[in-house]
Design an enzyme around this catalytic site. Structure first.
Site, PDB file in Angstrom:
ATOM      1  N   TYR A  59       0.829  -1.174   0.052  1.00 58.97           N
ATOM      2  CA  TYR A  59       0.093   0.144  -0.046  1.00 58.97           C
ATOM      3  C   TYR A  59       0.942   1.221   0.038  1.00 58.97           C
ATOM      4  O   TYR A  59       1.374   1.378   0.939  1.00 58.97           O
ATOM      5  CB  TYR A  59      -0.885  -0.059   1.342  1.00 58.97           C
ATOM      6  CG  TYR A  59      -2.102  -1.060   1.264  1.00 58.97           C
ATOM      7  CD1 TYR A  59      -2.320  -1.800  -0.035  1.00 58.97           C
ATOM      8  CD2 TYR A  59      -2.595  -1.462   2.427  1.00 58.97           C
ATOM      9  CE1 TYR A  59      -3.104  -2.801   0.403  1.00 58.97           C
ATOM     10  CE2 TYR A  59      -3.710  -2.425   2.479  1.00 58.97           C
ATOM     11  CZ  TYR A  59      -3.815  -3.002   1.406  1.00 58.97           C
ATOM     12  OH  TYR A  59      -4.828  -4.095   1.387  1.00 58.97           O
TER      13      TYR A  59
ATOM     14  N   GLY B 117     -19.206  -2.848   0.122  1.00 59.31           N
ATOM     15  CA  GLY B 117     -19.284  -2.909  -1.192  1.00 59.31           C
ATOM     16  C   GLY B 117     -18.664  -1.685  -1.711  1.00 59.31           C
ATOM     17  O   GLY B 117     -19.219  -0.949  -2.821  1.00 59.31           O
TER      18      GLY B 117
ATOM     19  N   SER C  33     -13.695  -4.819   2.132  1.00 64.68           N
ATOM     20  CA  SER C  33     -14.657  -3.975   1.226  1.00 64.68           C
ATOM     21  C   SER C  33     -16.033  -4.339   1.871  1.00 64.68           C
ATOM     22  O   SER C  33     -16.891  -4.844   1.045  1.00 64.68           O
ATOM     23  CB  SER C  33     -14.635  -4.201  -0.162  1.00 64.68           C
ATOM     24  OG  SER C  33     -13.508  -3.755  -0.828  1.00 64.68           O
TER      25      SER C  33
END
Length: 326
Positions: A55, A203, A200
């Protein structure tokens, strides 16, 4: 904050914080604001912070080190290795001989003596899972890592990993928008006693009921995802409207309802929603206090059915031909 257990003995807050967005994926960032947001998460009772060496090419781990500098002893840090970003592009590297170096580099960036949960970020098709996990197990024996995890594995790969060393957690995409893991990886993980860490879980923001056909284009992670395109998006926004209406009847936000639904799936579930906004982090953490009744869960299943969502998810496969060699 409720506490959930991953694997045999890793206890963390029921809601964690996915930190990727502080470094990549969702537009420009500000480190000072990111640190303040992480402090908000701590104040809200969140104890699990999820990052990765890939990241921001290490930026995310360094940022987390800064933010957690004076945090309490109950804080748990999870990081991942295996996705490598170089000038040549993005690739995979889970070679056993490289893993000690990856771990040492993450420890240095995180400014920690030990990593609480160390994941294989993606399976390297050129390296048997058992060999990778064997090298990870050596880190546990060396006292550099407490618990092992694996991300985006198949049930067969999960079993291969667990046969070498106990696996505390498997990470995968799971939300009301994406129910496929319920078919295979979740039953397999539970049979092996492995905790579930959905990423997630909102969503990619759709389940917060704050996105529309215009705002989905603000992120590459949404713009390139089939679920956010054309008729699929139209159908999914109809589902979100039903979710929002039910949440309003329960006097909570759509996002809190979506997270509460995940938490209702078991005490071995620890979603890691990500946000750069302090207010959103507080809102997400508050989902741990929402206990849905069987009747409410039944209403949710009827009004927002799993078969009502449209579109496959974006593929997150990484080509293995782009690799490190040292």
């Amino acid at each position: 904050m409720q506490q959930h257990k991953l694997g045999a003995d890793l206890t963390v807050s029921a809601i964690g914080l996915g930190c990727m967005g502080f470094s990549q994926g969702y537009g420009a960032t500000d480190d000072d604001e990111s640190v303040a947001a992480i402090h908000t998460a701590i104040d809200a009772g969140i104890t699990l912070f999820d990052t990765a060496m890939s990241y921001g090419q290490g930026h995310n781990e360094r940022l987390l080190a800064r933010a957690l500098h004076d945090a309490g002893e109950n804080i748990r840090v999870a990081t991942k290795f295996g996705i490598v970003r170089t000038e040549a592009g993005v690739g995979l590297d889970a070679k056993p001989e490289h893993i000690p170096g990856f771990c040492d580099a993450s420890l240095a960036r995180l400014d920690r003596d030990v990593i609480d949960l160390y994941y294989l970020h993606r399976i390297d098709p050129e390296v048997p899972v058992a060999e990778t996990v064997g090298a990870m197990a050596e880190l546990v024996r060396a006292g550099k890592v407490r618990h092992l995890g694996i991300s985006e594995a198949t049930p067969e790969q999960l079993a291969e990993a667990a046969a070498v060393h106990p696996i505390a957690a498997v990470q995968f995409e799971w939300s009301m928008l994406w129910r496929e893991p319920e078919r295979d990886i979740i039953p397999a993980a539970r049979e092996l006693g492995i905790g579930l860490v959905p990423y997630s879980p909102l969503g990619r923001g759709l389940l917060t009921a704050t996105l529309d056909s215009e705002t989905v284009a603000t992120s590459d992670f949404r713009r390139n995802d089939p679920r956010f395109q054309g008729d699929n998006l139209t159908s999914n926004l109809d589902q979100v409207a039903a979710l929002r209406d039910l949440a309003a009847r329960l006097n909570i936000s759509a996002g809190r309802l979506a997270l509460a639904w995940l938490l209702a799936q078991g005490n071995d579930v620890v979603p890691i929603p990500g946000s750069r906004r302090a207010a959103r982090i507080t809102e997400n953490a508050a989902a741990a206090a929402v206990e849905l009744t069987p009747a409410e869960l039944e209403d949710l299943a009827k009004l927002v059915p799993d078969h009502g969502w449209a579109g496959d998810r974006q593929s997150f496969a990484v080509p293995s031909k782009t690799r490190t060699t040292s």
